[in-house]
Scaffold this active site. Sequence first.
Site, short mmCIF file in Angstrom:
data_model
loop_
_atom_site.label_atom_id
_atom_site.label_comp_id
_atom_site.label_asym_id
_atom_site.label_seq_id
_atom_site.Cartn_x
_atom_site.Cartn_y
_atom_site.Cartn_z
N PRO A 24 0.83 -1.21 0.00
CA PRO A 24 0.00 0.00 0.00
C PRO A 24 0.87 1.26 0.00
O PRO A 24 1.85 1.33 0.74
CB PRO A 24 -0.78 -0.12 1.32
CG PRO A 24 0.04 -1.04 2.18
CD PRO A 24 0.72 -1.98 1.24
N CYS A 26 0.12 5.46 -0.03
CA CYS A 26 -0.81 6.60 -0.06
C CYS A 26 -0.54 7.48 -1.27
O CYS A 26 0.62 7.81 -1.54
CB CYS A 26 -0.60 7.48 1.17
SG CYS A 26 -1.23 6.76 2.66
N ALA A 60 -3.38 2.82 2.23
CA ALA A 60 -4.06 3.01 3.51
C ALA A 60 -5.39 3.73 3.29
O ALA A 60 -5.42 4.86 2.81
CB ALA A 60 -3.18 3.81 4.47
N GLN A 102 -5.65 -2.04 2.14
CA GLN A 102 -5.17 -1.84 3.51
C GLN A 102 -6.16 -0.96 4.26
O GLN A 102 -6.38 0.20 3.90
CB GLN A 102 -3.80 -1.17 3.51
CG GLN A 102 -3.22 -1.08 4.92
CD GLN A 102 -1.89 -0.34 4.97
OE1 GLN A 102 -1.81 0.79 4.47
NE2 GLN A 102 -0.88 -0.95 5.55
N TYR A 186 0.68 4.31 13.34
CA TYR A 186 -0.75 4.64 13.26
C TYR A 186 -1.48 3.92 14.40
O TYR A 186 -0.86 3.23 15.21
CB TYR A 186 -1.28 4.30 11.87
CG TYR A 186 -0.58 5.16 10.82
CD1 TYR A 186 -0.66 6.55 10.88
CD2 TYR A 186 0.23 4.59 9.84
CE1 TYR A 186 0.01 7.36 9.98
CE2 TYR A 186 0.91 5.40 8.92
CZ TYR A 186 0.80 6.78 9.00
OH TYR A 186 1.48 7.58 8.12
N ARG A 234 -0.17 -5.84 8.65
CA ARG A 234 1.15 -5.22 8.50
C ARG A 234 1.61 -4.69 9.85
O ARG A 234 0.87 -3.96 10.52
CB ARG A 234 1.08 -4.08 7.48
CG ARG A 234 2.39 -3.34 7.36
CD ARG A 234 2.43 -2.37 6.19
NE ARG A 234 3.39 -2.85 5.20
CZ ARG A 234 3.92 -2.09 4.24
NH1 ARG A 234 3.55 -0.85 4.11
NH2 ARG A 234 4.79 -2.60 3.40
N GLY A 330 7.64 -1.63 -3.65
CA GLY A 330 6.85 -0.41 -3.65
C GLY A 330 7.35 0.64 -4.60
O GLY A 330 6.93 0.73 -5.76
N ARG A 331 8.32 1.45 -4.11
CA ARG A 331 8.77 2.58 -4.92
C ARG A 331 9.35 2.15 -6.26
O ARG A 331 9.14 2.83 -7.27
CB ARG A 331 9.78 3.41 -4.13
CG ARG A 331 9.13 4.19 -3.00
CD ARG A 331 10.15 4.66 -1.99
NE ARG A 331 10.76 3.54 -1.29
CZ ARG A 331 11.68 3.66 -0.35
NH1 ARG A 331 12.14 4.85 -0.03
NH2 ARG A 331 12.17 2.60 0.27
C1 LIG Z 1 4.47 7.28 -1.54
C2 LIG Z 1 4.43 6.24 -0.44
C3 LIG Z 1 3.26 6.04 0.25
C4 LIG Z 1 3.19 5.04 1.25
N1 LIG Z 1 1.98 4.79 1.87
C5 LIG Z 1 1.85 3.71 2.67
C6 LIG Z 1 0.58 3.27 3.10
O1 LIG Z 1 -0.46 3.77 2.68
N2 LIG Z 1 0.54 2.24 3.97
C7 LIG Z 1 1.66 1.58 4.39
O2 LIG Z 1 1.56 0.65 5.19
N3 LIG Z 1 2.87 1.94 3.93
C8 LIG Z 1 3.00 2.96 3.06
N4 LIG Z 1 4.22 3.26 2.51
C9 LIG Z 1 5.35 2.33 2.75
C10 LIG Z 1 5.42 1.31 1.61
O3 LIG Z 1 4.30 0.44 1.61
C11 LIG Z 1 6.69 0.44 1.69
O4 LIG Z 1 6.67 -0.28 2.88
C12 LIG Z 1 7.95 1.29 1.63
O5 LIG Z 1 7.92 2.20 0.55
C13 LIG Z 1 9.21 0.41 1.53
O6 LIG Z 1 9.15 -0.41 0.38
P1 LIG Z 1 9.96 0.00 -0.96
O7 LIG Z 1 11.39 0.22 -0.57
O8 LIG Z 1 9.77 -1.19 -1.87
O9 LIG Z 1 9.33 1.23 -1.50
C14 LIG Z 1 4.33 4.27 1.56
C15 LIG Z 1 5.51 4.51 0.88
C16 LIG Z 1 5.57 5.47 -0.13
C17 LIG Z 1 6.86 5.63 -0.89
#
Ligand SMILES: Cc1cc2nc3c(=O)[nH]c(=O)nc-3n(C[C@H](O)[C@H](O)[C@H](O)COP(=O)(O)O)c2cc1C
Length: 369
Positions: A24, A26, A60, A102, A186, A234, A330-331
């Site tokens: 997830p 945001c 989220a 989520q 949270y 999570r 994610g990213r």
């Molecule tokens: C733009 C953005 C928004 C995110 N929003 C959420 C979210 O809504 N819920 C959550 O549990 N983690 C959120 N995260 C964390 C990501 O789910 C993820 O755990 C984090 O980016 C690390 O993974 P990555 O290195 O593959 O990006 C967010 C991360 C980013 C970059």
Amino acid sequence: MTQYLLSPITLRDLTVRNRIWVPPMCQYSALARDGVATDFHLMHYGSFARGGAGAVIVEATGVLPEGRIAPQDLGLWNNAQRDALRPVVDLVHSFGAAAGIQLAHAGRKASTEPEWGTPNPGASLAVADGGWETVGPSARAYDSLTAPVALDEAGIDAVVDAFAAAAVRAVEAGFDLVEVHAAHGYLLHEFLSPLSNQRTDSYGGELAGRARLLLRVVDAVRGAIPHGMPLVVRISATEWIEGGFDLEQATELVTWLGEHGVDMVDVSSGGNAPLPEGEKIPVGPGYQTPLAAHLRARTEVPVSAVGMLDEPFQAEHVLATGQADVVRVGRAFMREPNWGLDAALALRGDAEIIPPQYRRSFRQQLRRG
Ligand SMILES: Cc1cc2nc3c(=O)[nH]c(=O)nc-3n(C[C@H](O)[C@H](O)[C@H](O)COP(=O)(O)O)c2cc1C
């Protein structure tokens, strides 16, 4: 050669085509501030499914208006929000991926300015500017944010009910799995942590008390969704702070989550309090994976690893060495929405994952394999 990343995984009645899941993230793009998904969300989540993800977890999504991080978050406390998510789910399905969502309550970290498009990203949004009074386990603020009001029993019951009601709407919208957000500082994480939970009633004190709200939410959501639907939680497996919620407590918690019908735990970290001066989270490639491996080795619950797992072979290694059951990207997936297709080709997997409309564009890469 065995290919782990590209092999399916079954949780309850759901079989997901591969182990590349999008976590997830945001987007702060419900711009009408009504929590309703728009064309942006359709395109955004659809692109991950088209790009080869096994499962796409929608960001989220607030179970209550006051549970949003920012006014532009998605919500699932009414039927208009549910109905707007249906086409998102359908589009994700049309590309062969599973759709998850989520469910979240931001607690004392709610009512903030979104990450972009405002003068003070992440700062508290005053009531006069469209914000709201926040709630938490205790009246202790997160860093420089406005202090919350401590939830009373009735408020706690309302949160549990809201998670269950949102889960029902998620099922009605067609989602294949539901994830409960108990990480990143949270509300549910705030209850878990002795740094933010100073309650003296049955929701505070020892871990069993601090975990009570999360376990009530898990029971309520489990009871609200079909028996065959997987439930994911999570967590932040450590806060990286002495005296905070740590891996030892997380291990006990995950065992309980398994006993309460949770099918997978996603292992993240941090977010509930700034680190003491001079200390830093050891951020780097795969830095949270040892936490996932620890929990996988000591509990019966399948885990997903997340956090800078940006390269297909790195992700494959995590699975091949038994550190996790699923990898979340994610990213890297946002930067390259065909991450899954590229991974499939890099690992010489099944070219079937490439949508037929796109195969001609991948012809050379396919020949190479
Ligand atoms: C733009 C953005 C928004 C995110 N929003 C959420 C979210 O809504 N819920 C959550 O549990 N983690 C959120 N995260 C964390 C990501 O789910 C993820 O755990 C984090 O980016 C690390 O993974 P990555 O290195 O593959 O990006 C967010 C991360 C980013 C970059």
